[in-house]
Design an enzyme around this catalytic site. Structure first.
Site, PDB file in Angstrom:
ATOM      1  N   PRO A  98      -5.358   0.289  19.398  1.00 40.98           N
ATOM      2  CA  PRO A  98      -6.737   0.787  19.534  1.00 40.98           C
ATOM      3  C   PRO A  98      -7.159   0.887  21.001  1.00 40.98           C
ATOM      4  O   PRO A  98      -8.083   1.627  21.330  1.00 40.98           O
ATOM      5  CB  PRO A  98      -7.584  -0.257  18.801  1.00 40.98           C
ATOM      6  N   GLU A 125      -4.330  -9.290  14.549  1.00 38.80           N
ATOM      7  CA  GLU A 125      -5.321  -8.954  15.582  1.00 38.80           C
ATOM      8  C   GLU A 125      -4.706  -8.161  16.721  1.00 38.80           C
ATOM      9  O   GLU A 125      -5.399  -7.441  17.427  1.00 38.80           O
ATOM     10  CB  GLU A 125      -5.997 -10.214  16.128  1.00 38.80           C
ATOM     11  N   ARG A 163       7.031  18.329  14.709  1.00 34.59           N
ATOM     12  CA  ARG A 163       6.629  19.744  14.691  1.00 34.59           C
ATOM     13  C   ARG A 163       7.035  20.487  15.962  1.00 34.59           C
ATOM     14  O   ARG A 163       7.109  21.708  15.953  1.00 34.59           O
ATOM     15  CB  ARG A 163       5.121  19.865  14.478  1.00 34.59           C
ATOM     16  N   ASP A 178       0.175  27.065  16.885  1.00 30.08           N
ATOM     17  CA  ASP A 178      -0.781  26.302  16.100  1.00 30.08           C
ATOM     18  C   ASP A 178      -2.086  26.088  16.842  1.00 30.08           C
ATOM     19  O   ASP A 178      -2.142  26.093  18.058  1.00 30.08           O
ATOM     20  CB  ASP A 178      -0.201  24.946  15.723  1.00 30.08           C
TER      21      ASP A 178
HETATM   22  C1  9D3 Z   1     -11.706  -6.955  16.741  1.00 29.42           C
HETATM   23  C2  9D3 Z   1     -11.078  -5.944  17.594  1.00 29.42           C
HETATM   24  N1  9D3 Z   1     -10.198  -4.992  16.895  1.00 29.42           N
HETATM   25  C3  9D3 Z   1      -9.626  -4.126  17.955  1.00 29.42           C
HETATM   26  C4  9D3 Z   1     -10.317  -2.800  18.011  1.00 29.42           C
HETATM   27  C5  9D3 Z   1      -9.128  -5.662  16.149  1.00 29.42           C
HETATM   28  C6  9D3 Z   1      -8.073  -4.777  15.634  1.00 29.42           C
HETATM   29  C7  9D3 Z   1      -8.364  -3.727  14.785  1.00 29.42           C
HETATM   30  C8  9D3 Z   1      -7.346  -2.920  14.270  1.00 29.42           C
HETATM   31  C9  9D3 Z   1      -6.770  -5.020  15.989  1.00 29.42           C
HETATM   32  C10 9D3 Z   1      -5.754  -4.208  15.469  1.00 29.42           C
HETATM   33  C11 9D3 Z   1      -6.059  -3.171  14.611  1.00 29.42           C
HETATM   34  C12 9D3 Z   1      -4.984  -2.341  14.021  1.00 29.42           C
HETATM   35  N2  9D3 Z   1      -5.019  -0.973  14.560  1.00 29.42           N
HETATM   36  C13 9D3 Z   1      -3.982  -0.473  15.207  1.00 29.42           C
HETATM   37  O1  9D3 Z   1      -2.962  -1.136  15.331  1.00 29.42           O
HETATM   38  C14 9D3 Z   1      -4.064   0.855  15.788  1.00 29.42           C
HETATM   39  C15 9D3 Z   1      -5.133   1.792  15.882  1.00 29.42           C
HETATM   40  C16 9D3 Z   1      -6.496   1.745  15.417  1.00 29.42           C
HETATM   41  O2  9D3 Z   1      -6.979   0.823  14.767  1.00 29.42           O
HETATM   42  N3  9D3 Z   1      -7.294   2.820  15.709  1.00 29.42           N
HETATM   43  C17 9D3 Z   1      -6.849   3.907  16.398  1.00 29.42           C
HETATM   44  N4  9D3 Z   1      -5.609   3.990  16.839  1.00 29.42           N
HETATM   45  C18 9D3 Z   1      -4.777   2.932  16.580  1.00 29.42           C
HETATM   46  S1  9D3 Z   1      -3.183   2.856  17.061  1.00 29.42           S
HETATM   47  C19 9D3 Z   1      -2.933   1.369  16.405  1.00 29.42           C
END
Ligand code: 9D3
Length: 254
Positions: A98, A125, A163, A178
């Site tokens: 994220p 987490e 792709r 595309d």
């Molecule tokens: C409390 C803070 N959170 C971080 C934003 C905790 C958290 C949420 C979701 C920790 C890991 C995750 C799992 N998500 C991913 O591994 C992830 C992800 C996403 O949640 N949103 C957008 N792109 C991605 S790429 C990997």
């Protein structure tokens, strides 16, 4: 079904606690054919194999406290070593996160030109920052919303990558044509019946004038992009030819 008939254009490995999820891309459609034909190779490496205890522990409590669990660096490093042995020792390591760079068409294209990639799909987490520091070249996000782990983001990236491999789409289509590779949204599409719930097909599409049709489609793409994605293009940035197309199809002032 059959064995690879070509050397892979892209070798992919994914570190994941849920390798079975990846059947979503290996068994279906364009991506399924790319893996089946050997155009692309996918190796799934489960960090659980590296667990030291009989419970298969791969995570531990966060230093400093707080909710959730953190994936352990030594476990991920051992899984990465196994993945590199398959995908290639010089593979670029991309962690799905994220906190990563938002995925876009330019990043997909640049990653599709690599010979080998190892993707890291996290759960819990997050992953120990020292694994990222030592082993990860790039962190990639699929957008500003939360999903439950890195697997679906990794599959989205892999689908987008495949792709771009020559031969993946078949001769009827090319990734370069595309939506988004041109920086524009797609035009509207129509098929039979000619009237649906009182709505008719734009007459230009029935005219057989291929130049006119191409011009109308581009004007529609421009109008939709201006309306829906002002972050992609502005009226000021358009060429005189594109402005003339919008004018011709009465899409200039909205
Ligand atoms: C409390 C803070 N959170 C971080 C934003 C905790 C958290 C949420 C979701 C920790 C890991 C995750 C799992 N998500 C991913 O591994 C992830 C992800 C996403 O949640 N949103 C957008 N792109 C991605 S790429 C990997």
């Amino acid at each position: 079904m059959s064995t690879p008939d070509v050397s892979p254009q892209l070798r992919l490995a994914v570190l994941t606690l849920f390798p079975e999820m990846f059947s979503a891309i290996t068994q279906w459609g364009v991506t399924g054919r790319a893996f089946e034909s050997g155009l692309c190779q996918l190796h799934l490496q489960d960090p659980r194999e590296e667990a030291a205890d009989r419970h298969g522990t791969v995570d531990d409590r966060p230093y400093g406290g707080g909710p959730g669990m953190v994936m352990q660096a030594p476990i991920l490093a051992a899984a990465l070593a196994k993945a590199r042995a398959v995908a290639g020792e010089n593979a670029k390591v991309v962690a799905m996160s994220p906190q990563g760079t938002p995925l876009d068409a330019a990043l997909v294209r640049s990653l599709a030109s690599e010979d080998a990639l190892v993707l890291v799909a996290g759960r819990y987490e997050g992953i120990d920052e020292r694994f990222v520091t030592r082993h990860v070249d790039l962190e990639v996000s699929v957008g500003d919303y939360v999903v439950s782990g890195g697997e679906l983001p990794a599959m989205m990236l892999i689908d987008a990558l495949v792709r771009w491999l020559p031969g993946a789409l078949g001769h009827e289509a090319s990734a370069a044509e595309d939506s988004f590779s041109e920086g524009l949204l797609d035009c509207p599409h129509y098929t039979r019946p000619e009237t649906y719930e009182g709505l008719t097909v734009p007459s230009v599409l029935l005219s057989g004038h291929h130049g006119e049709i191409a011009g109308w489609r581009r004007a529609q793409s421009l109008r939709r992009t201006l309306d829906r994605r002002p972050d992609l293009i502005t009226m000021e940035g358009l060429s005189e030819a594109d402005r003339a197309l919008l004018d011709k199809w009465d899409l200039l002032q909205k």
